[in-house]
Design a protein around this motif. Sequence first.
Motif, PDB file in Angstrom:
ATOM      1  N   PHE A 166       0.851  -1.267   0.002  1.00 24.96           N
ATOM      2  CA  PHE A 166       0.054  -0.145   0.011  1.00 24.96           C
ATOM      3  C   PHE A 166       0.884   1.033  -0.161  1.00 24.96           C
ATOM      4  CE2 PHE A 166      -2.810  -3.241   1.536  1.00 24.96           C
ATOM      5  CZ  PHE A 166      -4.124  -2.886   0.868  1.00 24.96           C
ATOM      6  N   PRO A 167       0.284   2.425  -0.348  1.00 24.34           N
ATOM      7  CA  PRO A 167       1.078   3.684  -0.416  1.00 24.34           C
ATOM      8  C   PRO A 167       1.729   3.876   0.755  1.00 24.34           C
ATOM      9  CG  PRO A 167      -1.097   4.036  -1.487  1.00 24.34           C
ATOM     10  CD  PRO A 167      -1.182   2.620  -0.705  1.00 24.34           C
ATOM     11  N   GLY A 168       1.333   3.654   1.880  1.00 22.03           N
ATOM     12  CA  GLY A 168       2.083   3.906   3.125  1.00 22.03           C
ATOM     13  C   GLY A 168       3.085   3.088   3.265  1.00 22.03           C
ATOM     14  N   ASP A 169       3.385   1.952   2.795  1.00 25.74           N
ATOM     15  CA  ASP A 169       4.468   1.268   2.997  1.00 25.74           C
ATOM     16  C   ASP A 169       5.079   0.589   1.607  1.00 25.74           C
ATOM     17  OD1 ASP A 169       6.211  -0.158   4.720  1.00 25.74           O
ATOM     18  OD2 ASP A 169       4.952  -2.191   4.404  1.00 25.74           O
ATOM     19  N   ARG A 170       5.199   1.454   0.647  1.00 30.70           N
ATOM     20  CA  ARG A 170       5.586   1.009  -0.655  1.00 30.70           C
ATOM     21  C   ARG A 170       7.008  -0.010  -0.614  1.00 30.70           C
ATOM     22  NH1 ARG A 170       2.807   3.589  -4.336  1.00 30.70           N
ATOM     23  NH2 ARG A 170       1.746   5.731  -3.844  1.00 30.70           N
ATOM     24  N   ASP A 186       6.285  -8.602  11.870  1.00 29.40           N
ATOM     25  CA  ASP A 186       4.969  -8.274  12.493  1.00 29.40           C
ATOM     26  C   ASP A 186       4.166  -7.942  11.059  1.00 29.40           C
ATOM     27  OD1 ASP A 186       5.712  -7.640  15.442  1.00 29.40           O
ATOM     28  OD2 ASP A 186       7.298  -6.581  13.970  1.00 29.40           O
ATOM     29  N   TYR A 187       3.065  -8.771  10.973  1.00 29.09           N
ATOM     30  CA  TYR A 187       2.131  -8.587   9.911  1.00 29.09           C
ATOM     31  C   TYR A 187       0.616  -8.357  10.059  1.00 29.09           C
ATOM     32  CZ  TYR A 187       6.181 -11.224   7.873  1.00 29.09           C
ATOM     33  OH  TYR A 187       7.572 -11.696   7.241  1.00 29.09           O
ATOM     34  N   VAL A 203       3.820   1.416   8.620  1.00 29.24           N
ATOM     35  CA  VAL A 203       4.560   1.072   9.746  1.00 29.24           C
ATOM     36  C   VAL A 203       5.278   2.368  10.198  1.00 29.24           C
ATOM     37  CG1 VAL A 203       6.672  -0.071  10.344  1.00 29.24           C
ATOM     38  CG2 VAL A 203       5.143  -1.258   8.622  1.00 29.24           C
ATOM     39  N   PHE A 204       4.814   2.554  11.337  1.00 25.65           N
ATOM     40  CA  PHE A 204       5.486   4.016  12.014  1.00 25.65           C
ATOM     41  C   PHE A 204       6.700   3.705  12.463  1.00 25.65           C
ATOM     42  CE2 PHE A 204       0.958   4.519  13.073  1.00 25.65           C
ATOM     43  CZ  PHE A 204       0.651   5.683  12.574  1.00 25.65           C
ATOM     44  N   PHE A 214       1.956  -0.496  13.546  1.00 26.04           N
ATOM     45  CA  PHE A 214       1.652  -0.189  12.296  1.00 26.04           C
ATOM     46  C   PHE A 214       0.191  -0.265  12.292  1.00 26.04           C
ATOM     47  CE2 PHE A 214       0.954  -4.844  11.719  1.00 26.04           C
ATOM     48  CZ  PHE A 214       1.562  -5.548  12.827  1.00 26.04           C
ATOM     49  N   PHE A 215      -0.523   0.196  11.371  1.00 28.29           N
ATOM     50  CA  PHE A 215      -1.954   0.404  11.147  1.00 28.29           C
ATOM     51  C   PHE A 215      -2.280   0.241   9.889  1.00 28.29           C
ATOM     52  CE2 PHE A 215      -0.928   4.491   9.667  1.00 28.29           C
ATOM     53  CZ  PHE A 215      -2.295   4.956   9.153  1.00 28.29           C
TER      54      PHE A 215
END
Length: 322
Positions: A166-170, A186-187, A203-204, A214-215
């Motif tokens: 996804f865009p937040g975790d390319r 972690d998944y 992932v922060f 992560f969210f």
Amino acid sequence: MKNNAIRNSGGISVYISSKLHKQVPIRRIYEQFENCVILYCEYSTLYDCEDIIMYFTYVSPEGSCCYNDQDEKNGISQMYDNLETITYDYPQALLYIAGDLNSRCKDFLDYIPFDDLFYIFGNIDYDGSTFDIPRNNKDNIRGNNYGKSLVNLCYIFNMHILNGRFPGDRCGEFTCFSNDCASVVDYMIASSLLFQYIKDFKVFDRDDSDHFPFFCVFEFPYRSNTIVNNINDYPLNTWKFRWRNSLCDEFVLTLRGLLQSRYNTLLDTINSNVNSAVDLITVIYQDAGKCMLVNFRYFSSQPPWWDDECDYLKSVKYIDLH
């Protein structure tokens, strides 16, 4: 907490927003299963989707002493047994898994590509999948047995990893830094049919622990026959918008689509509770106007650590005080 653990180990806690709990019936199931918390979420009562079973878990690493007194030494295989029971009891529900699985999946495929007479994927007698979204992973140097077991579990239950898609975790960011090693262990994993409702995953980079938080973001369409009886059923967000003529066509097009999709719901809500109908109209306009949102941080003199959560809490405080 494991009594035979060499060092102190934590348990699993799941917190649910009271606002969400008021909207969607949620109950815990399979309390007898160890090392996991499983929730049955009746999303179909409000949204146009199937019910979702959320499986939160911790899988002890390979070689852990917690397996000493167990016949099955593979924690992912133990999770497979639980999922087999769940899918038998709830065949229509969609699955969502989240947690520390201690699995390193490298660049392993978590879906079966198209098979035909001229190409067969490995030694696996499974149907091919229409799912083919590529997955990126920074932890691509080495995998482990748990990683192979995890992607095999995905084949069987038609589920896929969210990390790196996804865009937040390319790039497929690392989720854990420990023992001088960075890894992705972690998944979040979801049924193929659930992917259409997932808008983002991230992932922060906070270092409160050796595992990063992560969210993911879900967005479900409301059912056309949903009647809202409570004014709080539609949560209103404190957002700031700025009109831009260049985005007028996009706003109008989005608004038209939202009004068409929620037309029946809006009429039913007007007839049952006009206050809730006003809230619903506000939500529709907010959703349509997301293209014109103003990012508070760009116009703020707050310190560098100030983030969206701080903005939200400040706005809540302002509302409460006034």
